[in-house]
Design a protein around this motif. Structure first.
Motif, PDB file in Angstrom:
ATOM      1  N   VAL A 106       0.864  -1.183   0.000  1.00 24.48           N
ATOM      2  CA  VAL A 106       0.000   0.000   0.000  1.00 24.48           C
ATOM      3  C   VAL A 106       0.899   1.232   0.000  1.00 24.48           C
ATOM      4  O   VAL A 106       1.875   1.303   0.748  1.00 24.48           O
ATOM      5  N   MET A 107       0.587   2.177  -0.872  1.00 25.61           N
ATOM      6  CA  MET A 107       1.388   3.395  -1.015  1.00 25.61           C
ATOM      7  C   MET A 107       0.568   4.612  -0.625  1.00 25.61           C
ATOM      8  O   MET A 107      -0.655   4.596  -0.721  1.00 25.61           O
ATOM      9  N   GLN A 108       1.276   5.645  -0.230  1.00 30.52           N
ATOM     10  CA  GLN A 108       0.641   6.915   0.124  1.00 30.52           C
ATOM     11  C   GLN A 108       1.029   7.991  -0.888  1.00 30.52           C
ATOM     12  O   GLN A 108       2.149   8.001  -1.388  1.00 30.52           O
ATOM     13  N   ILE A 109       0.114   8.881  -1.145  1.00 29.37           N
ATOM     14  CA  ILE A 109       0.364  10.015  -2.028  1.00 29.37           C
ATOM     15  C   ILE A 109       1.251  11.018  -1.277  1.00 29.37           C
ATOM     16  O   ILE A 109       0.973  11.353  -0.120  1.00 29.37           O
ATOM     17  N   ILE A 160      -7.318  10.763  -7.765  1.00 26.42           N
ATOM     18  CA  ILE A 160      -6.748  10.365  -6.474  1.00 26.42           C
ATOM     19  C   ILE A 160      -6.284  11.656  -5.799  1.00 26.42           C
ATOM     20  O   ILE A 160      -5.741  12.552  -6.459  1.00 26.42           O
ATOM     21  N   HIS A 161      -6.487  11.730  -4.485  1.00 26.11           N
ATOM     22  CA  HIS A 161      -6.144  12.943  -3.736  1.00 26.11           C
ATOM     23  C   HIS A 161      -5.181  12.624  -2.596  1.00 26.11           C
ATOM     24  O   HIS A 161      -5.032  11.468  -2.203  1.00 26.11           O
ATOM     25  N   VAL A 220      -3.203   3.890  -1.844  1.00 23.54           N
ATOM     26  CA  VAL A 220      -3.376   3.183  -3.108  1.00 23.54           C
ATOM     27  C   VAL A 220      -2.622   1.861  -3.092  1.00 23.54           C
ATOM     28  O   VAL A 220      -1.621   1.697  -2.390  1.00 23.54           O
ATOM     29  N   GLN A 221      -3.119   0.926  -3.892  1.00 26.50           N
ATOM     30  CA  GLN A 221      -2.455  -0.361  -4.091  1.00 26.50           C
ATOM     31  C   GLN A 221      -2.598  -0.714  -5.563  1.00 26.50           C
ATOM     32  O   GLN A 221      -3.613  -0.407  -6.190  1.00 26.50           O
TER      33      GLN A 221
END
Length: 174
Positions: A25-28, A86-87, A92-93
């Motif tokens: 899982v990634m972060q913006i 996406i904000h 996100v994955q």
């Protein structure tokens, strides 16, 4: 034991990635948000590239492969579709499908989804080339890597193909 033999042994003992492969899982990151208040288009590619790097580790073609065998991959073609914004704050994955291959190429399809709500934000379809980094030319995958790639392609063939594979950029007809 030679470095190549050691790498091959590591590969044999590594389980195959799931079908499709799921990234962490990634972060913006805040600097990725543009003046429209959403993720700038370039950073979708950054996140999908990070997911590909994670999968390449499972295929045995990550940084150690480059160092030990002087081979790597280069993206030759990419088609990104931006489906939903996406904000900042959205986790996100990315799902990565290994759709096909030949002796020198990999065909992948990625889906970037909201990690907790599951909705689709973007897709990316890619053609990747295997490179001999000493010659800086396209070259065949070694047999052990090709066998692992085939096993993953076979595994991924058992799940439904994602919507959007093979799309092209064109004006709508009609």
């Amino acid at each position: 034991m030679t470095t190549v033999a050691a790498a091959g042994d590591r590969l044999k003992n590594m389980p195959l990635p799931p079908a499709p492969f799921l990234s962490s899982v990634m972060q913006i990151e805040p600097q990725w948000i543009d003046y429209n208040g959403h993720l700038n288009m370039a950073y979708y590619n950054v996140m999908m590239d990070r997911a590909i790097d994670e999968m390449w580790l499972q295929l045995g073609i990550g940084p150690a492969y480059m160092k030990e065998r002087h081979s790597s991959t280069f993206t030759a073609e990419c088609h990104v579709r931006y489906i939903r914004e996406i904000h900042l704050g959205d986790p996100v994955q990315i799902s990565v499908y290994l759709l096909g291959h030949d002796e020198k190429r990999l065909h992948t399809f990625e889906e970037l989804r909201h990690a907790t709500e599951g909705w689709l934000s973007a897709t990316s379809e890619n053609m990747t080339l295997h490179m001999d980094m000493n010659a800086r030319k396209v070259a065949p995958f070694p047999p052990d890597i090709r066998a692992r790639i085939q096993a993953v392609v076979d595994s991924h063939a058992a799940v439904p193909r994602p919507e959007g594979v093979g799309r092209k950029v064109a004006m709508p007809s009609g």
